[in-house]
Design an enzyme around this catalytic site. Structure first.
Site, PDB file in Angstrom:
ATOM      1  N   SER A 118     -12.846   0.130   7.279  1.00 26.12           N
ATOM      2  CA  SER A 118     -13.914  -0.706   7.837  1.00 26.12           C
ATOM      3  C   SER A 118     -14.629   0.004   8.976  1.00 26.12           C
ATOM      4  O   SER A 118     -15.712  -0.403   9.362  1.00 26.12           O
ATOM      5  CB  SER A 118     -13.325  -1.986   8.435  1.00 26.12           C
ATOM      6  OG  SER A 118     -12.540  -2.662   7.521  1.00 26.12           O
ATOM      7  N   HIS A 139     -16.645   1.021   0.696  1.00 24.76           N
ATOM      8  CA  HIS A 139     -16.280  -0.145   1.516  1.00 24.76           C
ATOM      9  C   HIS A 139     -16.561  -1.422   0.727  1.00 24.76           C
ATOM     10  O   HIS A 139     -17.694  -1.907   0.674  1.00 24.76           O
ATOM     11  CB  HIS A 139     -17.082  -0.086   2.823  1.00 24.76           C
ATOM     12  CG  HIS A 139     -16.717  -1.128   3.823  1.00 24.76           C
ATOM     13  ND1 HIS A 139     -17.569  -1.550   4.810  1.00 24.76           N
ATOM     14  CD2 HIS A 139     -15.575  -1.839   4.007  1.00 24.76           C
ATOM     15  CE1 HIS A 139     -16.977  -2.466   5.544  1.00 24.76           C
ATOM     16  NE2 HIS A 139     -15.772  -2.663   5.069  1.00 24.76           N
TER      17      HIS A 139
HETATM   18  N1  LIG Z   1      -9.398  -7.443   5.187  1.00 21.18           N
HETATM   19  C1  LIG Z   1     -10.703  -7.280   5.109  1.00 21.18           C
HETATM   20  O1  LIG Z   1     -11.482  -8.245   5.126  1.00 21.18           O
HETATM   21  C2  LIG Z   1     -11.272  -5.899   4.906  1.00 21.18           C
HETATM   22  C3  LIG Z   1     -12.586  -5.774   4.444  1.00 21.18           C
HETATM   23  C4  LIG Z   1     -13.089  -4.497   4.184  1.00 21.18           C
HETATM   24  C5  LIG Z   1     -12.296  -3.378   4.429  1.00 21.18           C
HETATM   25  N2  LIG Z   1     -11.027  -3.525   4.909  1.00 21.18           N
HETATM   26  C6  LIG Z   1     -10.220  -2.307   5.096  1.00 21.18           C
HETATM   27  O2  LIG Z   1      -9.320  -2.209   4.009  1.00 21.18           O
HETATM   28  C7  LIG Z   1      -8.123  -1.537   4.420  1.00 21.18           C
HETATM   29  C8  LIG Z   1      -6.916  -2.411   4.101  1.00 21.18           C
HETATM   30  O3  LIG Z   1      -7.046  -3.638   4.778  1.00 21.18           O
HETATM   31  P1  LIG Z   1      -6.235  -4.947   4.305  1.00 21.18           P
HETATM   32  O4  LIG Z   1      -6.852  -6.090   5.005  1.00 21.18           O
HETATM   33  O5  LIG Z   1      -6.099  -4.941   2.825  1.00 21.18           O
HETATM   34  O6  LIG Z   1      -4.807  -4.608   4.962  1.00 21.18           O
HETATM   35  P2  LIG Z   1      -3.368  -5.233   4.596  1.00 21.18           P
HETATM   36  O7  LIG Z   1      -2.585  -5.172   5.840  1.00 21.18           O
HETATM   37  O8  LIG Z   1      -3.532  -6.539   3.879  1.00 21.18           O
HETATM   38  O9  LIG Z   1      -2.768  -4.191   3.535  1.00 21.18           O
HETATM   39  C9  LIG Z   1      -2.467  -2.864   3.875  1.00 21.18           C
HETATM   40  C10 LIG Z   1      -1.391  -2.380   2.922  1.00 21.18           C
HETATM   41  O10 LIG Z   1      -1.224  -0.964   3.133  1.00 21.18           O
HETATM   42  C11 LIG Z   1       0.138  -0.677   2.928  1.00 21.18           C
HETATM   43  N3  LIG Z   1       0.433   0.624   3.536  1.00 21.18           N
HETATM   44  C12 LIG Z   1       0.600   0.926   4.848  1.00 21.18           C
HETATM   45  N4  LIG Z   1       0.857   2.249   4.982  1.00 21.18           N
HETATM   46  C13 LIG Z   1       0.831   2.779   3.729  1.00 21.18           C
HETATM   47  C14 LIG Z   1       1.032   4.092   3.218  1.00 21.18           C
HETATM   48  N5  LIG Z   1       1.292   5.127   4.028  1.00 21.18           N
HETATM   49  N6  LIG Z   1       0.956   4.280   1.886  1.00 21.18           N
HETATM   50  C15 LIG Z   1       0.705   3.231   1.053  1.00 21.18           C
HETATM   51  N7  LIG Z   1       0.513   1.964   1.487  1.00 21.18           N
HETATM   52  C16 LIG Z   1       0.563   1.744   2.810  1.00 21.18           C
HETATM   53  C17 LIG Z   1       0.874  -1.847   3.571  1.00 21.18           C
HETATM   54  O11 LIG Z   1       2.215  -1.956   3.094  1.00 21.18           O
HETATM   55  C18 LIG Z   1      -0.020  -3.023   3.133  1.00 21.18           C
HETATM   56  O12 LIG Z   1       0.436  -3.590   1.913  1.00 21.18           O
HETATM   57  C19 LIG Z   1      -8.295  -1.249   5.907  1.00 21.18           C
HETATM   58  O13 LIG Z   1      -8.765   0.065   6.058  1.00 21.18           O
HETATM   59  C20 LIG Z   1      -9.342  -2.269   6.334  1.00 21.18           C
HETATM   60  O14 LIG Z   1     -10.081  -1.847   7.444  1.00 21.18           O
HETATM   61  C21 LIG Z   1     -10.487  -4.754   5.149  1.00 21.18           C
END
Ligand SMILES: NC(=O)c1ccc[n+]([C@@H]2O[C@H](COP(=O)([O-])OP(=O)(O)OC[C@H]3O[C@@H](n4cnc5c(N)ncnc54)[C@H](O)[C@@H]3O)[C@@H](O)[C@H]2O)c1
Length: 294
Positions: A118, A139
């Protein structure tokens, strides 16, 4: 392009895996946590069932989508044969740089490496791999299977060729890609986060309550969801993104509201922790809000 590796099975990763698998790609879903993989697959199944009930997909689509996804806990095993890797792990610079260093070792130099970050610089992520011209931001928006936009972020070194491949691929997924350059917050969050931060500041200054602020923005501005509820859905990433913009632009207008800082410190992370600006402790209440959103 046939095989896609998705790293991270959380909120975004399971949505990205779902979307690629439903479009006929073989998806290798990788997460360090077995629990996250199980939860991610259960979410995909529940979302497919909801689409089936609405009549937007068939029983055959449901079965095909599920069988197109294979899960892994090891990055090296999971990325074998992948034409594209989409990283959607936790928003943390060190963690992402570490993953991309591993991808640099495990993938061929022809594999395109995308990140769903993000806020973290695509150029910085690209700096830890050989051939940074193949590193790009993809994204997606939450919930991924529903939201049309994919913000495609070109790092300083990203090539025209890789950008075109990823733009075309996004169209194949039924999405609308928009190309932007790599500066803090890109476009979506550069505009959205100051608005969410201002809504939190308005609450902090006791101008109005949570219900009042969200109602003004929903009914007055036609937003489908109030800014405080949206901040609850996005969770602590809001603070991380504001900090990246604050530091990146050295501009106080992006300084996170002290109330947001305190809430993240106190573990009030919104939907994910069960409490933020709203209380999600009764599971039914949270479910009602998610359904409304989907
Ligand atoms: N949540 C949102 O609304 C949103 C929107 C757009 C982008 N993003 C981006 O998407 C990405 C993920 O966000 P999210 O909300 O899904 O997070 P989340 O916390 O729901 O999920 C992250 C996952 O990554 C896993 N993880 C951590 N370290 C790891 C590794 N070394 N190898 C493999 N898996 C690993 C964790 O176990 C977890 O299941 C981030 O970069 C965030 O900025 C989030």
């Amino acid at each position: 392009m046939k095989t896609i590796a998705v790293i991270g099975a959380g909120t975004m990763g399971n949505g990205i895996a779902h979307t690629f698998a439903q479009s006929g790609f073989v998806v290798k879903l990788i997460d360090v946590s077995e629990k996250s993989l199980d939860k991610g697959m259960a979410t995909i199944a529940a979302n497919l069932d909801r689409m089936l009930a609405k009549g937007s997909i068939t029983q055959e689509d449901v079965a095909k989508t599920i069988t197109n996804i294979i899960t892994y806990t090891d990055i090296k095993d999971g990325v074998v044969g992948a034409d594209l890797v989409v990283e959607a792990a936790t928003e943390n610079v060190e963690l992402k740089l570490n993953i991309f260093k591993q991808l640099n070792e495990a993938c061929s130099h022809n594999t395109i490496l995308a990140t769903n970050t993000s806020s973290i610089s695509i150029t910085q992520i690209g700096s830890v791999v050989a051939h940074p011209e193949r590193v790009i931001g993809m994204h997606f928006m939450n919930p991924v299977p529903i939201m049309k936009l994919v913000e495609i972020i070109r790092g300083y070194n990203t090539s025209d060729e890789v950008t075109k491949i990823i733009m075309d691929l996004s169209v194949k997924l039924g999405k609308t890609p928009v190309e932007v350059n790599d500066y803090p917050g890109f476009v979506a969050n550069r505009i959205l986060m100051p608005m969410l931060n201002e809504a939190i500041e308005t609450l902090y200054n006791k101008v109005a309550g949570v219900y009042e602020i969200d109602t003004v923005m929903k009914l007055g501005m036609g937003h489908p969801m109030g800014p405080l509820q949206l901040a609850d859905f996005i969770g602590p990433v809001c603070l991380a993104i504001l900090n990246v913009m604050y530091e990146g632009f050295k501009n106080p207008k992006y300084a996170p509201c002290p109330l947001l800082v305190n809430m993240v410190r106190a573990g009030k992370l919104g939907v994910k922790s069960g409490e933020g600006f709203y209380d999600y402790s009764e599971s039914k209440k949270a479910e009602k809000i998610s359904k409304q959103f989907l």
